[in-house]
Design a protein around this motif. Structure first.
Motif, PDB file in Angstrom:
ATOM      1  N   THR A   1       0.843  -1.194   0.000  1.00 43.12           N
ATOM      2  CA  THR A   1       0.000   0.000   0.000  1.00 43.12           C
ATOM      3  C   THR A   1       0.878   1.243   0.000  1.00 43.12           C
ATOM      4  O   THR A   1       2.040   1.191   0.445  1.00 43.12           O
ATOM      5  CB  THR A   1      -0.944   0.016   1.222  1.00 43.12           C
ATOM      6  N   ALA A   2       0.322   2.318  -0.493  1.00 43.48           N
ATOM      7  CA  ALA A   2       1.024   3.602  -0.441  1.00 43.48           C
ATOM      8  C   ALA A   2       0.619   4.414   0.778  1.00 43.48           C
ATOM      9  O   ALA A   2       1.215   5.463   1.050  1.00 43.48           O
ATOM     10  CB  ALA A   2       0.724   4.399  -1.718  1.00 43.48           C
ATOM     11  N   ASP A   3      -0.354   3.936   1.520  1.00 47.85           N
ATOM     12  CA  ASP A   3      -0.901   4.687   2.662  1.00 47.85           C
ATOM     13  C   ASP A   3      -0.214   4.237   3.948  1.00 47.85           C
ATOM     14  O   ASP A   3      -0.386   3.086   4.381  1.00 47.85           O
ATOM     15  CB  ASP A   3      -2.406   4.431   2.738  1.00 47.85           C
ATOM     16  N   PRO A   4       0.555   5.113   4.614  1.00 54.51           N
ATOM     17  CA  PRO A   4       1.252   4.692   5.846  1.00 54.51           C
ATOM     18  C   PRO A   4       0.289   4.311   6.962  1.00 54.51           C
ATOM     19  O   PRO A   4       0.605   3.435   7.778  1.00 54.51           O
ATOM     20  CB  PRO A   4       2.093   5.902   6.213  1.00 54.51           C
ATOM     21  N   GLY A   5      -0.873   4.945   7.015  1.00 54.73           N
ATOM     22  CA  GLY A   5      -1.855   4.593   8.039  1.00 54.73           C
ATOM     23  C   GLY A   5      -2.390   3.189   7.832  1.00 54.73           C
ATOM     24  O   GLY A   5      -2.560   2.425   8.796  1.00 54.73           O
ATOM     25  N   VAL A   6      -2.674   2.837   6.575  1.00 51.09           N
ATOM     26  CA  VAL A   6      -3.138   1.476   6.275  1.00 51.09           C
ATOM     27  C   VAL A   6      -2.054   0.468   6.641  1.00 51.09           C
ATOM     28  O   VAL A   6      -2.328  -0.574   7.235  1.00 51.09           O
ATOM     29  CB  VAL A   6      -3.517   1.355   4.781  1.00 51.09           C
ATOM     30  N   ALA A   7      -0.816   0.787   6.308  1.00 42.93           N
ATOM     31  CA  ALA A   7       0.290  -0.116   6.619  1.00 42.93           C
ATOM     32  C   ALA A   7       0.414  -0.325   8.128  1.00 42.93           C
ATOM     33  O   ALA A   7       0.622  -1.454   8.596  1.00 42.93           O
ATOM     34  CB  ALA A   7       1.593   0.434   6.051  1.00 42.93           C
ATOM     35  N   GLN A   8       0.261   0.746   8.895  1.00 40.42           N
ATOM     36  CA  GLN A   8       0.373   0.633  10.345  1.00 40.42           C
ATOM     37  C   GLN A   8      -0.750  -0.223  10.911  1.00 40.42           C
ATOM     38  O   GLN A   8      -0.541  -1.040  11.809  1.00 40.42           O
ATOM     39  CB  GLN A   8       0.359   2.015  10.986  1.00 40.42           C
ATOM     40  N   ARG A   9      -1.955  -0.053  10.379  1.00 37.11           N
ATOM     41  CA  ARG A   9      -3.068  -0.881  10.849  1.00 37.11           C
ATOM     42  C   ARG A   9      -2.850  -2.353  10.486  1.00 37.11           C
ATOM     43  O   ARG A   9      -3.169  -3.252  11.270  1.00 37.11           O
ATOM     44  CB  ARG A   9      -4.388  -0.367  10.256  1.00 37.11           C
ATOM     45  N   LEU A  10      -2.291  -2.606   9.328  1.00 34.51           N
ATOM     46  CA  LEU A  10      -2.022  -3.983   8.926  1.00 34.51           C
ATOM     47  C   LEU A  10      -1.022  -4.645   9.867  1.00 34.51           C
ATOM     48  O   LEU A  10      -1.169  -5.824  10.216  1.00 34.51           O
ATOM     49  CB  LEU A  10      -1.478  -4.016   7.489  1.00 34.51           C
ATOM     50  N   VAL A  11      -0.002  -3.900  10.264  1.00 36.37           N
ATOM     51  CA  VAL A  11       1.000  -4.436  11.186  1.00 36.37           C
ATOM     52  C   VAL A  11       0.343  -4.856  12.493  1.00 36.37           C
ATOM     53  O   VAL A  11       0.689  -5.883  13.082  1.00 36.37           O
ATOM     54  CB  VAL A  11       2.106  -3.387  11.434  1.00 36.37           C
ATOM     55  N   SER A  12      -0.620  -4.086  12.946  1.00 36.14           N
ATOM     56  CA  SER A  12      -1.329  -4.424  14.178  1.00 36.14           C
ATOM     57  C   SER A  12      -2.307  -5.583  13.959  1.00 36.14           C
ATOM     58  O   SER A  12      -2.370  -6.515  14.766  1.00 36.14           O
ATOM     59  CB  SER A  12      -2.075  -3.196  14.697  1.00 36.14           C
TER      60      SER A  12
END
Length: 710
Positions: free
Chosen positions: A519-530
């Motif tokens: 993804t290009a969205d850092p917020g989406v990436a952070q949620r995925l990590v969680s």
């Protein structure tokens, strides 16, 4: 019907045989005609100092059955033969033949006849040999000693020329012995044997490379490898010398008591010391030989190193001569060393969950795709579910998916708590058309999952533009398209997020399960990590929906190595597909788009079951991707919906497009007729990195034979 031929390999070690090779090739060729076998001539150049390599390469250029490997240095005859057998280990039988023309290839048909009669080991024993006197005497003495003290069932004249079954080849290769005797290993392995006596011819060209020193070394290693006699001899000699020493001590004691010694026995003493010292040193030499062999075995040096390979690839992976649909061994071959090192690295790591290997792979994969963020997860199915959650698609939402794809796409939507909306596909590309986005939005869909089927990319600029206009989330399913590009961008960079699968057969596959979301969205990436870690934040508190879906360290380490050779692998897929495109237009292949990396090469014969049976009888494996449209799977049909947009229907206002629910959608106008018709015909042909050219041509031949039936 063409039966599958047995595969016979002739392994020939080469050293100083430039002059004899052309005649040897002609005689093997003549002798094996009419044998009704699939023949491979495997020459092993043991770093010959003459022009043997040039001769071998010229033979390989004119005869596709000829394979040549050049070793990095001179290893010796046994190692050269082992290297050759490793190349043809999947053949049904192997003939071992010297290159000096002293052993007659004309015996091969009789050897094969006996092998086909059920004899796994056929030995050609010399009943006489036209060699110099010294060589004959040494040979007789050695074979008598080996037969007497090591292998009692050794034929009296010994042997080098033989045929061994694949089972015996496997035993020899698995033994991994270095300083040993090939003939000893063959006899040690057991199995039923048959002996063909023959007279060994005189050498026609050059001179033997077997100097007396090499013969003595071979004799020593052979006896040490299969007999404890040398140690027993010196143990016995030690007892004799010890007994003589005791007798001498008694003699000296008595002589001193009775005054028999008038002159100090300097000569006798010196003689005794010399004998004892010589015996001790010889004993140390024998024991040292055993210890040296053990040292060689404990070192982790490879038995041989191949410098160059000429001829068609013969890596492991053949199965009884068939063309496998996929061979993980062949795919892994170019990265074998790196994979081994990666596995050792992961095993030695202190962090075995979400450690440095996962981080390394995520960075490398994001760079490869051209996306800012990549998050490793357990598999491709989870990646779609997690992407829907991370992008805020609410439970109960409709999510548009193409009706022709793998069931995991729809299963992932259901696991996210959403409802799959099955959309029909384009009749030529079998992809989700851009026009489906408007139909999905009209039904109230909140997201769309375009699947890049078989490696072809959907029209992503149009799909993304339409989705943005209508407010839909776009999640690309790139499970089958890693490496494919279109419109100047890699797949996975058009959607709000993209799902990737690393199932073993994928373009980038691992050795178990694995997946990723980019993804290009850092917020989406952070949620995925969680979310991949139960939805926990850094303190271990669950703050989001989540699951246990972590890419493990071992798979990540292996994926990093496979990623390094992905472009090379993909280029091979493209080349195989190009050959099929050229030859198989009669089978209505799914057209390939520019920039496609074909995960699968799919044709559409009218009679799929008969077509697959026809190819199977000719030794070609095939696959079906996929046998049913998603809306025809009972469970998925019951849980999902089918969007209908008949050609004759005028554009409807939002919310009025017909929707068929579940299993009641059985008629053509209530289902996904294009996807359903395609599912009845699609057939996948072997198309993977490492597939030999000979296998590609066998696929082409079988398909053309089918098409020619009319």
């Amino acid at each position: 019907m063409r039966t599958i031929l047995k595969r016979l390999a002739v392994v020939v070690p080469v050293y100083g045989n430039e002059a004899s090779l052309p005649e040897l090739y002609e005689r093997i060729d003549a002798a094996t005609r009419g044998l009704d076998v699939e023949l491979t001539l495997q020459f092993v150049n043991d770093r010959s100092p003459d022009g043997s390599q040039a001769v071998l390469e010229s033979l390989a250029a004119r005869d596709p059955r000829v394979r040549v490997i050049l070793l990095s240095r001179n290893h010796g005859s046994f190692t050269a033969i082992a290297a050759g057998m490793a190349q043809v280990a999947t053949h049904d039988a192997v003939v071992i033949l010297s290159a000096d023309l002293q052993d007659p290839p004309e015996l091969i048909p009789e050897m094969v006849r006996r092998w086909r009669a059920g004899i796994p080991v056929v030995l050609c024993s010399r009943k006489d040999r036209d060699d110099p006197l010294a060589s004959r005497l040494f040979s007789r003495a050695f074979w008598w000693s080996f037969r007497r003290f090591a292998m009692p069932d050794m034929p009296p004249g010994g042997f080098d020329f033989c045929l061994i079954d694949r089972r015996v080849v496997r035993v020899i290769l698995e033994s991994s012995e270095k300083k040993t005797s090939l003939v000893g290993l063959i006899l040690w392995a057991g199995f039923e044997r048959s002996v063909i006596p023959y007279e060994r011819a005189a050498r026609k060209h050059g001179r033997s490379m077997w100097s007396m020193g090499r013969k003595l070394a071979y004799a020593f290693h052979s006896l040490v490898a299969f007999s404890s006699l040398p140690m027993k001899l010196f143990a016995g000699l030690g007892l004799v010398v010890g007994a003589a020493g005791v007798l001498m001590a008694f003699y000296v004691l008595l002589a001193n008591l009775f005054g028999w010694i008038t002159v100090p026995g300097w000569s006798a003493l010196m003689l005794m010391q010399t004998v004892i010292l010589a015996t001790v040193l010889l004993g140390f030499g024998v024991l040292g030989g055993y210890l040296w062999i053990n040292l060689e075995q404990t070192r982790r040096r490879p038995l041989f190193i191949v410098d160059k390979t000429v001829g068609q690839d013969l890596a492991p992976g053949d199965r009884d001569g068939r063309v496998d649909f996929f061979s993980l061994e062949r795919v892994s071959a170019p990265a074998r060393h790196g994979l081994r090192e990666a596995a050792h690295r992961a095993l030695a790591s202190r962090r075995i969950i979400l450690g440095p290997e996962v981080e390394r792979f995520e960075r490398a994969f994001a760079r490869y795709v051209g996306a800012p963020h990549a998050v490793g997860v357990a598999n491709g199915t989870d990646s779609i579910t997690l992407a829907l959650w991370a992008l805020g698609v609410e439970p109960g939402s409709l999510v548009a998916v193409p009706a022709l794809t793998a069931p995991p796409t729809a299963v992932a939507v259901l696991r996210a708590g959403c409802v799959p909306l099955f959309m029909d596909v384009d009749p030529q590309t079998l992809l989700l058309p851009a026009s489906a986005v408007a139909r999905a939005a009209a039904l109230g869909a909140k997201a769309v999952v375009p699947v890049h089927l078989y490696g072809n990319l959907c029209d992503m600029p149009a799909i993304r533009a339409e989705a943005d206009r209508l407010g839909l989330v776009v999640i690309e399913d790139c499970a089958q398209s890693t490496g494919s590009e279109a419109f100047g961008r890699h797949c996975g960079t058009w959607g709000h997020a993209a799902s990737f699968s690393f199932y073993p057969t994928k373009n980038l596959g691992t050795y178990g399960d694995g997946g990723a979301v980019v993804t290009a969205d850092p917020g989406v990436a952070q949620r995925l990590v969680s979310m991949r870690f139960y939805g926990q934040d850094a303190s271990g508190v669950c703050v989001l929906p989540g699951m246990n879906s972590r890419l493990d360290e071992m798979q990540a380490a292996l994926l990093t190595e496979r990623l390094a050779c992905l472009d090379e692998h993909n280029a091979r897929r493209v080349a195989v597909a190009a050959r099929y495109d050229q030859a198989l237009s009669a089978l209505d292949p799914v057209p390939g788009q520019p920039g496609r990396v074909p995960h699968l090469y799919v044709v559409r014969p009218d009679e799929r079951a008969e077509f697959r049976r026809f190819l199977s009888e000719r030794g070609v494996d095939t696959g079906v991707h996929y046998s049913q449209a998603l809306n025809r799977h009972p469970y998925l049909a019951a849980q999902g919906r089918v969007a209908q947009a008949p050609e004759s229907q005028a554009p409807a206002a939002p919310g009025t497009v017909a929707v068929a629910h579940g299993p009641d959608a059985r008629s053509a106008d209530a289902g996904c007729p294009t996807a359903e018709a395609a599912a009845a015909r699609v057939t996948s042909l072997p198309c993977y990195p490492g597939i030999p050219e000979a296998h590609v041509e066998r696929v082409v031949e079988a398909c053309r034979e089918w098409a020619a039936r009319g």
